[in-house]
Design a protein around this motif. Structure first.
Motif, short mmCIF file in Angstrom:
data_model
loop_
_atom_site.label_atom_id
_atom_site.label_comp_id
_atom_site.label_asym_id
_atom_site.label_seq_id
_atom_site.Cartn_x
_atom_site.Cartn_y
_atom_site.Cartn_z
N SER A 161 0.81 -1.22 0.00
CA SER A 161 0.00 0.00 0.00
C SER A 161 0.84 1.27 0.00
CB SER A 161 -0.94 0.01 1.21
OG SER A 161 -0.20 -0.03 2.42
N VAL A 162 2.14 1.16 0.25
CA VAL A 162 2.98 2.36 0.28
C VAL A 162 4.03 2.37 -0.82
CG1 VAL A 162 2.66 2.50 2.77
CG2 VAL A 162 4.76 1.49 1.85
N LYS A 163 4.05 1.36 -1.66
CA LYS A 163 5.03 1.31 -2.73
C LYS A 163 4.91 2.53 -3.63
CE LYS A 163 5.84 -3.65 -2.93
NZ LYS A 163 5.66 -4.93 -3.68
N ASN A 164 6.05 3.08 -4.00
CA ASN A 164 6.14 4.27 -4.86
C ASN A 164 5.65 5.54 -4.16
OD1 ASN A 164 7.09 2.73 -7.12
ND2 ASN A 164 4.97 2.10 -7.47
N ARG A 165 5.34 5.46 -2.87
CA ARG A 165 4.93 6.65 -2.11
C ARG A 165 5.85 6.92 -0.93
NH1 ARG A 165 0.25 7.07 0.48
NH2 ARG A 165 0.01 4.84 0.91
N PHE A 166 6.36 5.89 -0.29
CA PHE A 166 7.22 6.03 0.87
C PHE A 166 8.63 5.60 0.50
CE2 PHE A 166 3.82 5.32 4.43
CZ PHE A 166 3.04 6.32 3.86
N ASN A 167 9.61 6.37 0.93
CA ASN A 167 11.00 6.05 0.63
C ASN A 167 11.87 6.24 1.86
OD1 ASN A 167 11.24 5.58 -2.43
ND2 ASN A 167 10.00 7.42 -2.30
N ILE A 168 12.75 5.28 2.07
CA ILE A 168 13.64 5.32 3.21
C ILE A 168 15.03 5.80 2.74
CG2 ILE A 168 14.46 2.94 3.03
CD1 ILE A 168 14.15 2.77 6.11
N SER A 169 15.67 6.58 3.57
CA SER A 169 17.02 7.05 3.25
C SER A 169 17.82 7.16 4.55
CB SER A 169 16.99 8.40 2.53
OG SER A 169 16.43 9.39 3.37
N ARG A 170 19.12 7.33 4.41
CA ARG A 170 19.96 7.37 5.60
C ARG A 170 20.88 8.59 5.58
NH1 ARG A 170 24.09 2.46 5.13
NH2 ARG A 170 22.62 1.53 3.69
N ASP A 171 21.29 8.98 6.77
CA ASP A 171 22.33 9.98 6.96
C ASP A 171 23.28 9.40 7.98
OD1 ASP A 171 22.38 13.58 7.65
OD2 ASP A 171 23.97 12.10 7.58
N SER A 172 24.28 8.68 7.48
CA SER A 172 25.18 7.94 8.38
C SER A 172 25.95 8.88 9.31
CB SER A 172 26.17 7.11 7.56
OG SER A 172 25.49 6.12 6.81
N ALA A 173 26.29 10.07 8.83
CA ALA A 173 27.05 11.01 9.67
C ALA A 173 26.26 11.40 10.92
CB ALA A 173 27.40 12.24 8.86
N LYS A 174 24.93 11.38 10.80
CA LYS A 174 24.09 11.75 11.93
C LYS A 174 23.43 10.52 12.57
CE LYS A 174 23.05 16.34 10.12
NZ LYS A 174 21.99 17.29 9.69
N ASN A 175 23.84 9.32 12.14
CA ASN A 175 23.25 8.09 12.66
C ASN A 175 21.72 8.15 12.62
OD1 ASN A 175 23.96 5.49 13.57
ND2 ASN A 175 23.46 6.03 15.69
N THR A 176 21.23 8.56 11.47
CA THR A 176 19.81 8.85 11.31
C THR A 176 19.26 8.16 10.06
OG1 THR A 176 20.04 11.00 12.38
CG2 THR A 176 18.12 10.71 10.98
N VAL A 177 18.04 7.70 10.18
CA VAL A 177 17.30 7.16 9.04
C VAL A 177 16.04 8.01 8.87
CG1 VAL A 177 16.01 5.18 8.18
CG2 VAL A 177 18.17 4.83 9.35
N HIS A 178 15.72 8.31 7.62
CA HIS A 178 14.53 9.09 7.32
C HIS A 178 13.52 8.24 6.58
CE1 HIS A 178 16.69 12.72 8.44
NE2 HIS A 178 17.66 12.40 7.60
N LEU A 179 12.26 8.56 6.75
CA LEU A 179 11.20 7.97 5.95
C LEU A 179 10.40 9.10 5.34
CD1 LEU A 179 9.82 5.33 5.05
CD2 LEU A 179 8.19 5.67 6.94
N LEU A 180 10.47 9.22 4.02
CA LEU A 180 9.72 10.25 3.31
C LEU A 180 8.36 9.68 2.91
CD1 LEU A 180 9.58 13.06 2.00
CD2 LEU A 180 10.60 12.04 -0.06
#
Length: 127
Positions: free
Chosen positions: A63-82
């Motif tokens: 249900s979220v394919k092509n709408r939600f995307n995960i990404s990372r910021d390793s320098a900040k030890n952070t993961v984002h979900l758009l």
């Protein structure tokens, strides 16, 4: 002690976007499997997107394919979900989870197989 802290939730109109963030403390997210889950009132918690930080394998709920995307910021030890093109049925409390990469990410998402969890951030989709 491992800890995860989410942020970025809020109220958004249908069709809008939000970016959720998950910061890890006490361990390095780059060596983990990461999961984003959500729970709506009266419903069970469900896996939305799960990600292997080492090889990039990703599982997205249909249900979220092509709408939600995960990404990372390793320098900040952070993961984002758009979250994009949000729908009312996407609303709920969104949780970040982390754990060892001891199973395929789809299996981890489906059985909610993560030992570490954040406190959750509320996403409301309404006009």
């Amino acid at each position: 002690q491992a800890q995860l802290v989410e942020s970025g939730g809020g109220l958004v109109q249908p069709g809008g976007s939000l970016r959720l963030s998950c910061v890890g403390f006490g361990f390095t997210l780059d060596y983990a499997a990461i999961g984003w889950f959500r729970q709506a009132p009266g419903k069970e918690r469900e896996g939305v997107v799960c990600f292997n930080m080492r090889d990039g394998t990703t599982y997205n709920r249909d249900s979220v394919k092509n709408r939600f995307n995960i990404s990372r910021d390793s320098a900040k030890n952070t993961v984002h979900l758009l979250l994009t093109s949000l729908k009312p049925e996407d609303a709920g409390v969104y949780y970040c989870a982390a754990g060892p990469r001891d199973a395929p990410v789809q299996a981890l998402c489906e059985r909610i197989g993560f030992p570490y969890w954040g406190q959750g951030t509320q996403v409301t989709v309404s006009s």
